[in-house]
Write an enzyme that holds these catalytic residues in place. Structure first.
Site, PDB file in Angstrom:
ATOM      1  N   GLU A  69       0.836  -1.211   0.000  1.00 28.47           N
ATOM      2  CA  GLU A  69       0.000   0.000   0.000  1.00 28.47           C
ATOM      3  C   GLU A  69       0.868   1.258   0.000  1.00 28.47           C
ATOM      4  OE1 GLU A  69      -2.609   0.581   3.351  1.00 28.47           O
ATOM      5  OE2 GLU A  69      -3.695   2.189   2.301  1.00 28.47           O
ATOM      6  N   ASP A 121       9.831   7.233   0.658  1.00 23.34           N
ATOM      7  CA  ASP A 121       9.151   7.304  -0.631  1.00 23.34           C
ATOM      8  C   ASP A 121       8.833   5.887  -1.134  1.00 23.34           C
ATOM      9  OD1 ASP A 121       8.424   7.597  -3.309  1.00 23.34           O
ATOM     10  OD2 ASP A 121       9.834   9.239  -3.667  1.00 23.34           O
ATOM     11  N   ASP A 144      -2.619  12.094  -3.243  1.00 23.00           N
ATOM     12  CA  ASP A 144      -2.717  13.554  -3.353  1.00 23.00           C
ATOM     13  C   ASP A 144      -3.061  13.920  -4.801  1.00 23.00           C
ATOM     14  OD1 ASP A 144      -1.771  14.193  -0.606  1.00 23.00           O
ATOM     15  OD2 ASP A 144       0.021  13.156  -1.310  1.00 23.00           O
ATOM     16  N   LYS A 148      -3.782  21.737  -9.138  1.00 24.21           N
ATOM     17  CA  LYS A 148      -3.409  22.756 -10.142  1.00 24.21           C
ATOM     18  C   LYS A 148      -2.680  22.134 -11.325  1.00 24.21           C
ATOM     19  CE  LYS A 148      -2.845  26.381  -6.708  1.00 24.21           C
ATOM     20  NZ  LYS A 148      -1.859  27.061  -5.878  1.00 24.21           N
ATOM     21  N   ASP A 180     -11.261  10.592  -4.790  1.00 21.19           N
ATOM     22  CA  ASP A 180     -12.511  11.354  -4.681  1.00 21.19           C
ATOM     23  C   ASP A 180     -12.455  12.593  -5.575  1.00 21.19           C
ATOM     24  OD1 ASP A 180     -10.581  12.707  -3.345  1.00 21.19           O
ATOM     25  OD2 ASP A 180     -11.851  13.283  -1.639  1.00 21.19           O
ATOM     26  N   THR A 217     -13.235   5.107   4.815  1.00 24.70           N
ATOM     27  CA  THR A 217     -12.541   5.967   5.780  1.00 24.70           C
ATOM     28  C   THR A 217     -13.505   7.038   6.295  1.00 24.70           C
ATOM     29  OG1 THR A 217     -11.795   7.446   4.047  1.00 24.70           O
ATOM     30  CG2 THR A 217     -10.304   5.661   4.632  1.00 24.70           C
ATOM     31  N   LYS A 218     -13.120   7.643   7.415  1.00 25.69           N
ATOM     32  CA  LYS A 218     -13.932   8.703   8.021  1.00 25.69           C
ATOM     33  C   LYS A 218     -14.133   9.838   7.022  1.00 25.69           C
ATOM     34  CE  LYS A 218     -12.082  10.467  11.734  1.00 25.69           C
ATOM     35  NZ  LYS A 218     -11.483  10.636  13.037  1.00 25.69           N
ATOM     36  N   PHE A 219     -13.036  10.142   6.356  1.00 28.80           N
ATOM     37  CA  PHE A 219     -12.999  11.201   5.369  1.00 28.80           C
ATOM     38  C   PHE A 219     -13.972  10.905   4.215  1.00 28.80           C
ATOM     39  CE2 PHE A 219     -10.704  11.328   1.275  1.00 28.80           C
ATOM     40  CZ  PHE A 219     -10.711  12.682   1.021  1.00 28.80           C
ATOM     41  N   GLU A 220     -14.024   9.624   3.822  1.00 27.06           N
ATOM     42  CA  GLU A 220     -14.918   9.232   2.729  1.00 27.06           C
ATOM     43  C   GLU A 220     -16.382   9.301   3.164  1.00 27.06           C
ATOM     44  OE1 GLU A 220     -13.909   5.419   1.244  1.00 27.06           O
ATOM     45  OE2 GLU A 220     -15.457   5.439  -0.289  1.00 27.06           O
TER      46      GLU A 220
HETATM   47  C1  LIG Z   1      -4.376  12.244   0.609  1.00 26.98           C
HETATM   48  S1  LIG Z   1      -3.457  11.190   1.636  1.00 26.98           S
HETATM   49  C2  LIG Z   1      -4.433   9.711   1.686  1.00 26.98           C
HETATM   50  C3  LIG Z   1      -4.076   8.829   2.837  1.00 26.98           C
HETATM   51  C4  LIG Z   1      -4.798   7.479   2.927  1.00 26.98           C
HETATM   52  N1  LIG Z   1      -4.475   6.610   1.815  1.00 26.98           N
HETATM   53  C5  LIG Z   1      -6.293   7.654   3.051  1.00 26.98           C
HETATM   54  O1  LIG Z   1      -7.015   7.154   2.186  1.00 26.98           O
HETATM   55  O2  LIG Z   1      -6.755   8.293   4.013  1.00 26.98           O
HETATM   56  C6  LIG Z   1      -2.089  10.724   0.613  1.00 26.98           C
HETATM   57  C7  LIG Z   1      -0.932  10.171   1.422  1.00 26.98           C
HETATM   58  O3  LIG Z   1       0.060   9.647   0.569  1.00 26.98           O
HETATM   59  C8  LIG Z   1       1.323   9.937   1.109  1.00 26.98           C
HETATM   60  N2  LIG Z   1       2.283   9.851  -0.014  1.00 26.98           N
HETATM   61  C9  LIG Z   1       2.238  10.556  -1.170  1.00 26.98           C
HETATM   62  N3  LIG Z   1       3.230  10.174  -1.990  1.00 26.98           N
HETATM   63  C10 LIG Z   1       3.904   9.188  -1.340  1.00 26.98           C
HETATM   64  C11 LIG Z   1       5.036   8.409  -1.682  1.00 26.98           C
HETATM   65  N4  LIG Z   1       5.666   8.551  -2.864  1.00 26.98           N
HETATM   66  N5  LIG Z   1       5.488   7.512  -0.775  1.00 26.98           N
HETATM   67  C12 LIG Z   1       4.867   7.365   0.425  1.00 26.98           C
HETATM   68  N6  LIG Z   1       3.787   8.078   0.804  1.00 26.98           N
HETATM   69  C13 LIG Z   1       3.318   8.984  -0.074  1.00 26.98           C
HETATM   70  C14 LIG Z   1       1.173  11.305   1.715  1.00 26.98           C
HETATM   71  O4  LIG Z   1       2.118  11.560   2.725  1.00 26.98           O
HETATM   72  C15 LIG Z   1      -0.248  11.229   2.284  1.00 26.98           C
HETATM   73  O5  LIG Z   1      -0.263  10.787   3.623  1.00 26.98           O
END
Ligand SMILES: C[S@@+](CC[C@H](N)C(=O)[O-])C[C@H]1O[C@@H](n2cnc3c(N)ncnc32)[C@H](O)[C@@H]1O
Length: 239
Positions: A69, A121, A144, A148, A180, A217-220
């Site tokens: 994941e 990463d 993310d 933009k 989303d 998720t809570k957010f969803e």
């Molecule tokens: C918008 S959040 C979504 C978090 C989670 N998957 C959820 O559904 O609630 C995106 C997450 O991906 C992480 N992230 C983005 N690019 C990444 C990468 N290349 N390696 C590890 N984490 C990464 C960010 O730090 C962030 O916590």
């Protein structure tokens, strides 16, 4: 040549970097529970990028279906999936330290041992630590969106990402993405529908029905109440 420090979409200032990064290192205070997770959980379940290619059968002490994941956030979905499938193994990668602490703390509280965690990463982990054709599933939930246009190049889903993931999935393994943000779903479709070696598992070549194995998720849940959509996409490695 001097490096440019560019402001990013959430207003934070990003450190200079050489390659494209799909994330911003956010500073964040650690709660007591998250710190406990890092202190007590990391020595048991944390893995290091620097250790390079791993034999995950050896890491987990068994051979089991394996899910990778990317960006687990605070780890809520990971914990729920791992608790629901003790016969499966999960490798979670997140750059945000408080999230790593939260997941580890959850593992300790729930007494879960089928998750291993990297705090860096995920693309580097995939490239350097995961053997080719060794994953059953790769999950990318709510990456993310980089809204933009000038930041679209920072979206993690790109042709090179599709190819890297294809190499690491077993034949028959599945890349499951959820977002989303409708335009990001369109972008995912544009990239993956033409990426070699994949089959879109949606009957209409677009999105699948919300799969029951993806925890809400809570957010969803909040998004649903506000009438926001969520798009799930599944691509199977066929070559
Ligand atoms: C918008 S959040 C979504 C978090 C989670 N998957 C959820 O559904 O609630 C995106 C997450 O991906 C992480 N992230 C983005 N690019 C990444 C990468 N290349 N390696 C590890 N984490 C990464 C960010 O730090 C962030 O916590």
């Amino acid at each position: 040549m001097s490096e440019v420090v560019e402001p990013v979409e959430d207003g934070a200032v990003e450190r200079p970097h050489r390659g494209i990064k799909s994330f911003v290192m956010r500073s964040g205070r650690m709660t007591e529970g998250q710190q406990r997770g890092l202190d007590l959980g990391w020595p048991k379940f944390g893995l290091q990028l620097e250790d390079g290619l791993r034999d995950f059968d050896q890491v987990f002490g068994r051979s089991a279906p394996r899910t990778f994941e990317i960006g687990f956030g605070m780890g809520h979905a990971t914990l729920e999936m791992a608790a629901a499938a003790p016969e499966q193994d999960f490798i979670g990668v997140e750059v945000h330290k408080p999230g790593v602490g939260a997941l580890l703390n959850g593992m300790l509280t729930q007494n879960l041992s089928n998750i291993r965690v990297y705090s860096c990463d995920a693309l580097e982990v995939l490239r350097d630590c995961v053997a080719d054709a060794s994953l059953d599933r790769l999950l990318l939930f709510f990456p993310d969106p980089w809204h933009k246009s000038r930041h679209h190049k920072r979206r993690i889903v790109q042709p090179a990402f599709a190819e890297l993931v294809r190499q690491k999935l077993k034949i028959g393994g599945v890349l499951h993405m959820a977002t989303d943000w409708e335009q990001y779903a369109e972008h995912m479709l544009e990239v993956l529908n033409v990426a070699p070696g994949y089959r879109n598992l949606a009957a209409d070549g677009r999105c699948v029905e919300r799969p029951s194995e993806r925890p809400v998720t809570k957010f969803e849940r909040r998004g649903e109440r506000l009438g926001h959509g969520v798009w799930d996409l599944k691509f199977q490695r066929i070559d």
